[in-house]
Motif scaffolding. Structure first.
Motif, PDB file in Angstrom:
ATOM      1  N   LEU A   1       0.831  -1.206   0.000  1.00  0.00           N
ATOM      2  CA  LEU A   1       0.000   0.000   0.000  1.00  0.00           C
ATOM      3  C   LEU A   1       0.865   1.255   0.000  1.00  0.00           C
ATOM      4  O   LEU A   1       0.587   2.224  -0.712  1.00  0.00           O
ATOM      5  N   LYS A   2       1.929   1.238   0.826  1.00  0.00           N
ATOM      6  CA  LYS A   2       2.795   2.421   0.888  1.00  0.00           C
ATOM      7  C   LYS A   2       3.509   2.616  -0.443  1.00  0.00           C
ATOM      8  O   LYS A   2       3.620   3.734  -0.941  1.00  0.00           O
ATOM      9  N   LYS A   3       3.991   1.527  -1.009  1.00  0.00           N
ATOM     10  CA  LYS A   3       4.679   1.624  -2.297  1.00  0.00           C
ATOM     11  C   LYS A   3       3.746   2.215  -3.343  1.00  0.00           C
ATOM     12  O   LYS A   3       4.102   3.153  -4.063  1.00  0.00           O
ATOM     13  N   HIS A   4       2.533   1.690  -3.390  1.00  0.00           N
ATOM     14  CA  HIS A   4       1.569   2.185  -4.372  1.00  0.00           C
ATOM     15  C   HIS A   4       1.273   3.675  -4.166  1.00  0.00           C
ATOM     16  O   HIS A   4       1.248   4.453  -5.117  1.00  0.00           O
ATOM     17  N   THR A   5       1.050   4.056  -2.901  1.00  0.00           N
ATOM     18  CA  THR A   5       0.687   5.452  -2.621  1.00  0.00           C
ATOM     19  C   THR A   5       1.835   6.393  -2.981  1.00  0.00           C
ATOM     20  O   THR A   5       1.625   7.435  -3.609  1.00  0.00           O
ATOM     21  N   ILE A   6       3.039   6.027  -2.579  1.00  0.00           N
ATOM     22  CA  ILE A   6       4.201   6.887  -2.849  1.00  0.00           C
ATOM     23  C   ILE A   6       4.463   6.964  -4.356  1.00  0.00           C
ATOM     24  O   ILE A   6       4.748   8.039  -4.889  1.00  0.00           O
ATOM     25  N   ASP A   7       4.309   5.843  -5.046  1.00  0.00           N
ATOM     26  CA  ASP A   7       4.538   5.843  -6.496  1.00  0.00           C
ATOM     27  C   ASP A   7       3.501   6.664  -7.267  1.00  0.00           C
ATOM     28  O   ASP A   7       3.722   7.014  -8.429  1.00  0.00           O
ATOM     29  N   ASN A   8       2.357   6.910  -6.635  1.00  0.00           N
ATOM     30  CA  ASN A   8       1.295   7.682  -7.296  1.00  0.00           C
ATOM     31  C   ASN A   8       0.900   8.882  -6.446  1.00  0.00           C
ATOM     32  O   ASN A   8      -0.261   9.292  -6.418  1.00  0.00           O
ATOM     33  N   LEU A   9       1.855   9.430  -5.738  1.00  0.00           N
ATOM     34  CA  LEU A   9       1.550  10.420  -4.707  1.00  0.00           C
ATOM     35  C   LEU A   9       0.870  11.675  -5.251  1.00  0.00           C
ATOM     36  O   LEU A   9      -0.022  12.228  -4.610  1.00  0.00           O
ATOM     37  N   ASP A  10       1.259  12.118  -6.442  1.00  0.00           N
ATOM     38  CA  ASP A  10       0.621  13.321  -7.002  1.00  0.00           C
ATOM     39  C   ASP A  10      -0.892  13.130  -7.098  1.00  0.00           C
ATOM     40  O   ASP A  10      -1.671  14.000  -6.734  1.00  0.00           O
ATOM     41  N   TYR A  11      -1.306  11.950  -7.561  1.00  0.00           N
ATOM     42  CA  TYR A  11      -2.734  11.654  -7.686  1.00  0.00           C
ATOM     43  C   TYR A  11      -3.431  11.689  -6.316  1.00  0.00           C
ATOM     44  O   TYR A  11      -4.482  12.309  -6.154  1.00  0.00           O
TER      45      TYR A  11
ATOM     46  N   GLU B   1      15.860   4.547  -5.885  1.00  0.00           N
ATOM     47  CA  GLU B   1      16.515   3.585  -5.007  1.00  0.00           C
ATOM     48  C   GLU B   1      16.157   3.826  -3.542  1.00  0.00           C
ATOM     49  O   GLU B   1      16.003   2.889  -2.771  1.00  0.00           O
ATOM     50  N   LYS B   2      16.030   5.100  -3.157  1.00  0.00           N
ATOM     51  CA  LYS B   2      15.832   5.388  -1.740  1.00  0.00           C
ATOM     52  C   LYS B   2      14.438   5.913  -1.422  1.00  0.00           C
ATOM     53  O   LYS B   2      14.164   6.344  -0.320  1.00  0.00           O
ATOM     54  N   ARG B   3      13.553   5.856  -2.423  1.00  0.00           N
ATOM     55  CA  ARG B   3      12.198   6.367  -2.252  1.00  0.00           C
ATOM     56  C   ARG B   3      11.490   5.711  -1.069  1.00  0.00           C
ATOM     57  O   ARG B   3      10.661   6.306  -0.412  1.00  0.00           O
TER      58      ARG B   3
ATOM     59  N   ASN C   1       2.745  23.793  -7.155  1.00  0.00           N
ATOM     60  CA  ASN C   1       4.164  23.488  -7.150  1.00  0.00           C
ATOM     61  C   ASN C   1       4.520  22.117  -6.619  1.00  0.00           C
ATOM     62  O   ASN C   1       5.250  21.371  -7.243  1.00  0.00           O
ATOM     63  N   ILE C   2       4.009  21.820  -5.422  1.00  0.00           N
ATOM     64  CA  ILE C   2       4.437  20.589  -4.765  1.00  0.00           C
ATOM     65  C   ILE C   2       3.855  19.364  -5.455  1.00  0.00           C
ATOM     66  O   ILE C   2       4.542  18.372  -5.668  1.00  0.00           O
ATOM     67  N   VAL C   3       2.583  19.464  -5.844  1.00  0.00           N
ATOM     68  CA  VAL C   3       1.987  18.347  -6.573  1.00  0.00           C
ATOM     69  C   VAL C   3       2.733  18.148  -7.891  1.00  0.00           C
ATOM     70  O   VAL C   3       3.065  17.018  -8.274  1.00  0.00           O
ATOM     71  N   GLU C   4       3.014  19.261  -8.540  1.00  0.00           N
ATOM     72  CA  GLU C   4       3.731  19.201  -9.822  1.00  0.00           C
ATOM     73  C   GLU C   4       5.143  18.631  -9.625  1.00  0.00           C
ATOM     74  O   GLU C   4       5.610  17.795 -10.392  1.00  0.00           O
ATOM     75  N   GLN C   5       5.774  19.056  -8.550  1.00  0.00           N
ATOM     76  CA  GLN C   5       7.123  18.569  -8.265  1.00  0.00           C
ATOM     77  C   GLN C   5       7.115  17.066  -7.984  1.00  0.00           C
ATOM     78  O   GLN C   5       7.993  16.334  -8.427  1.00  0.00           O
ATOM     79  N   ALA C   6       6.102  16.632  -7.233  1.00  0.00           N
ATOM     80  CA  ALA C   6       5.967  15.204  -6.944  1.00  0.00           C
ATOM     81  C   ALA C   6       5.757  14.449  -8.253  1.00  0.00           C
ATOM     82  O   ALA C   6       6.362  13.400  -8.485  1.00  0.00           O
ATOM     83  N   ARG C   7       4.931  15.006  -9.111  1.00  0.00           N
ATOM     84  CA  ARG C   7       4.605  14.358 -10.383  1.00  0.00           C
ATOM     85  C   ARG C   7       5.864  14.201 -11.237  1.00  0.00           C
ATOM     86  O   ARG C   7       6.124  13.132 -11.779  1.00  0.00           O
ATOM     87  N   GLN C   8       6.640  15.258 -11.303  1.00  0.00           N
ATOM     88  CA  GLN C   8       7.874  15.187 -12.091  1.00  0.00           C
ATOM     89  C   GLN C   8       8.852  14.185 -11.490  1.00  0.00           C
ATOM     90  O   GLN C   8       9.469  13.402 -12.208  1.00  0.00           O
ATOM     91  N   ALA C   9       8.953  14.218 -10.163  1.00  0.00           N
ATOM     92  CA  ALA C   9       9.869  13.298  -9.485  1.00  0.00           C
ATOM     93  C   ALA C   9       9.505  11.855  -9.786  1.00  0.00           C
ATOM     94  O   ALA C   9      10.364  10.980  -9.864  1.00  0.00           O
ATOM     95  N   LEU C  10       8.195  11.606  -9.942  1.00  0.00           N
ATOM     96  CA  LEU C  10       7.728  10.239 -10.163  1.00  0.00           C
ATOM     97  C   LEU C  10       7.661   9.897 -11.645  1.00  0.00           C
ATOM     98  O   LEU C  10       7.345   8.764 -12.012  1.00  0.00           O
TER      99      LEU C  10
END
Lengths: 500, 210
Positions: free
Chosen positions: A55-65, A303-305, B5-14
């Protein structure tokens, strides 16, 4: 190896009362956790860890959403989300809000994130009174210190320390009974709660599908902080997100058990927005300050996410042989223990406290007990590599090495390694390890130098090695002296005698 | 505030694009154990008592009221507006004040009362928790400010645990601005890890099951 602020370590190590306090407190937490997650108590423990990690991996990988979803839901319930890039923006928002509303008194519940941004000092400097309300935090605040442990902030203080502190700071009689001390704090803080204009809390979880903050506690000060004042501001790192309220069925089973061994803390608050139409009490205004402060930078590091999966249970501290010796205040930043050694260089930069990722035996106990399965030793190794890379080519031998004998110089040089020397040293090591005869020769030479032991101990080293890591190691420990015959000698003798 | 900014920054980082839907999340993990009503009640009482809470199984409403009256023992008490308390006659007891609809008045009353009496929306058998949603019937302060808390709950509201709660109420934010799980009395072990009950919230807690 780069060295840390050694004098402070030595003070902690030489203080038997403090050593006993750290060892007892962490030991108790270790024991309680072990009982709480034992198969007969929680058969699904490993399954829950695996799910929490997914769950954490999924959330962090899609955090903007999830940030966008969270914000939309907070707004839907009448609250507001404020993004803060750094400490200054977070503090600035709070100070402006307090000024606009004519607020003076701010009550605060325990939050590592607000420690991270130094909220109390910053707001204090702008003329607001900020009061910590968790008993341990309140004590630490009165003593002008920072928390010693994520879940046990005043772990390093005794009832007598508290008695003196209360007498000095609150003007009460010197009271050494713990119940009475708790009562004193209760009385002072109850008045603060009822008079406070703003309540500031942290958050254990941000729930995207609900726009809610979830906070765990035992004392009730978080319920008071978030419900008594007319304004509630929750401050949380963006990484605290989880997708759904239903996922709490996983995380809540892990967090309190890992932290203190409780199935749940006394109070778990699920707060979504200001009080609604018809509700009798609760805040009129509800804000969630989402803090970056370096988190999006870590996000970019594949690597360190996983450092961002941490739910701040403190289990890795309690199980860490390094933390259990050196305690919390020898770590240079608010986060201590293995997770502190992983987070600090990433937030502040690897050159800031370069010794930190090296302050580990890589025993792996932290990763074993991490409820979200963060591979802490792997992260520490990766950070060590970063430190060496950052230092390569910039190393200057300390002046003392130049004055020493040639042997001392070689030793000092090898053990205060920069990238090049380290590579050279390991090439040498590899060569020796591949040639048994040379290895044996070195072993015999070392024995000659250290002396022939008969069950005795080595407490100091010959002069040429009086610097470097071995000397440092021996300053707090004794090394068992080498036996009079080594394994190879015994093996040969037994073969000759026809035993083997 | 630099919201984008922060959402955009997160998006770019990912390495994601604006408007890109997320990967499919792992399905929620909800496990509902089989447990009959008697076992739920037994389990809940065991867990509640282990946390040093006091339990009472009331055969009738009158019995519930009598138990509460005996706990109050003439001390000053405040009751929430839960219909169940009125039905049991708790709000009619001499030393109980109730019917508050205004925040300040309620808070003053709770700050001075020795006992707070509430209903509870659910109870969780495996952890011994009470689940309270904030509403016009249940204010937050009644279960928080007085040093002793009594909760009254109907037997059929005892759920097996967290999984069943989040199965029954998948979105608690649809119901209230505040859902709280109360699991035992307020406690601290911040000084020398010695347990002290009742630091900021109630140090004593009772549950009456009808």
């Amino acid at each position: 190896m780069p060295h840390g602020p050694e004098h402070k370590f030595h003070e902690t190590l030489a203080n038997p009362k403090l050593q006993a306090a750290i060892y007892r407190a962490t030991g108790r937490l270790v024991e309680h956790r072990r009982e709480a997650v034992a198969p007969e108590m929680l058969p699904e423990y490993q399954e829950l860890r695996a799910q929490a990690n997914l769950l954490k991996k999924h959330t962090i990988d899609n955090l903007d959403y999830y940030l966008e979803t969270f914000e939309a839901n907070v707004v839907d319930h009448g609250g507001r989300v404020v993004y803060a890039r750094d400490a200054a923006e977070a503090v600035g928002f709070l100070a402006d809000l307090a000024k606009e509303r004519g607020a003076r008194l701010v009550v605060k519940s325990k939050s590592m994130t607000t420690e991270e941004i130094g909220l109390n000092d910053h707001l204090g400097a702008r003329g607001f009174e900020v009061v910590e309300t968790d008993l341990g935090e309140y004590i630490v605040q009165l003593a002008h210190q920072r928390p010693y442990h994520i879940v046990a902030p005043a772990l390093h203080m005794t009832r007598y320390d508290v008695a003196d502190l209360f007498e000095r700071e609150l003007g009460v009689a010197n009271e050494t009974g713990i119940e009475q001390q708790t009562r004193i704090a209760h009385d002072v803080l109850r008045q603060k709660f009822l008079a406070a204009d703003i309540g500031v809390s942290g958050a254990n979880f941000l729930v995207a599908d609900s726009g809610a903050v979830v906070i765990l506690e035992n004392e009730g000060n978080i319920r008071l902080t978030t419900s008594a004042p007319k304004i509630h501001v929750a401050i949380a790192g963006i990484e605290k997100m989880i997708p759904r309220a239903q996922d709490l069925a996983v995380f809540l089973k892990l967090l309190a058990r890992s932290a203190t061994g409780q199935a749940l803390g006394s109070y778990t608050s699920f707060l979504s927005g200001p009080r609604r139409e018809g509700e009798i009490d609760g805040p009129d205004e509800f804000y969630v300050v989402l803090l970056d402060n370096g988190r999006t930078r870590i996000l970019a590091d594949r690597e360190k996410r996983e450092s961002l999966y941490c739910i701040r249970c403190g289990a890795c501290l309690n199980h860490c042989p390094v933390y259990r010796k050196v305690g919390g205040h020898n770590y240079p930043w608010v986060y201590s223990g293995p997770i502190g050694a992983v987070l600090t260089p990433q937030y502040l930069g690897v050159t800031h406290e370069p010794w930190l990722p090296f302050a580990s035996s890589l025993c792996g106990a932290c990763a074993e007990v991490c409820p979200v399965k963060i591979d802490l030793p792997k992260l520490l190794l990766a950070l060590r590599a970063d430190v060496v890379d950052a230092r390569a080519g910039t190393y200057h031998a300390p002046a003392s090495a130049k004055r020493a004998t040639w042997r001392g110089r070689v030793f000092t040089h090898i053990f205060s390694m920069d990238g090049r020397t380290e590579r050279l040293a390991f090439r040498l090591w590899t060569f020796v390890m591949r040639h048994p005869r040379i290895y044996e020769l070195f072993g015999m030479m070392l024995k000659d130098v250290l002396g022939d032991g008969s069950g005795g101990c080595i407490r100091s080293l010959p002069c040429f090695a009086a610097r470097g890591p071995l000397a440092a190691w021996l300053s707090e420990r004794d090394l068992a002296a080498p036996p009079s015959k080594n394994f190879r000698q015994l093996w040969r003798e037994r073969r000759k005698a026809g035993v083997a | 505030m630099p919201l984008e900014n922060i959402v955009e920054q997160a998006r770019q980082a990912l390495g994601r694009r604006a408007g890109q839907s997320p990967e499919v999340p792992p399905p929620p993990r909800i496990r509902l154990p089989e447990m009959d009503a008697a076992a739920r009640l037994r389990r809940f009482f065991e867990a509640f008592e282990k946390l040093s809470g006091k339990t009472h199984l009331a055969a009738t409403r009158e019995d519930a009221c009598a138990y509460i009256e005996q706990v109050i023992a003439g001390r000053r008490a405040v009751a929430s507006n839960a219909p169940l308390l009125r039905e049991c006659g708790v709000t009619a007891l001499a030393s109980v004040r109730s019917g508050f609809t205004e925040r300040e008045a309620l808070r003053t009353e709770c700050a001075g009362a020795e006992i707070g009496i509430t209903g509870a929306d659910y109870a969780l058998a495996d952890t011994g928790s009470l689940v309270l949603f904030s509403s016009a019937e249940e204010a937050r302060m009644v279960s928080l400010l007085p040093p002793l808390h009594i909760a009254v709950i109907r037997r059929e509201r005892i759920l097996t645990g967290l999984d069943e709660l989040f199965d029954t109420v998948p979105l608690p934010s649809d119901r209230s601005s505040s859902m709280v799980f109360i699991t035992g009395p307020s406690r601290t072990a911040d000084i020398e890890q010695i347990l002290v009950r009742g630091v900021h919230g109630p140090g004593e807690i009772h549950v009456v099951v009808l």
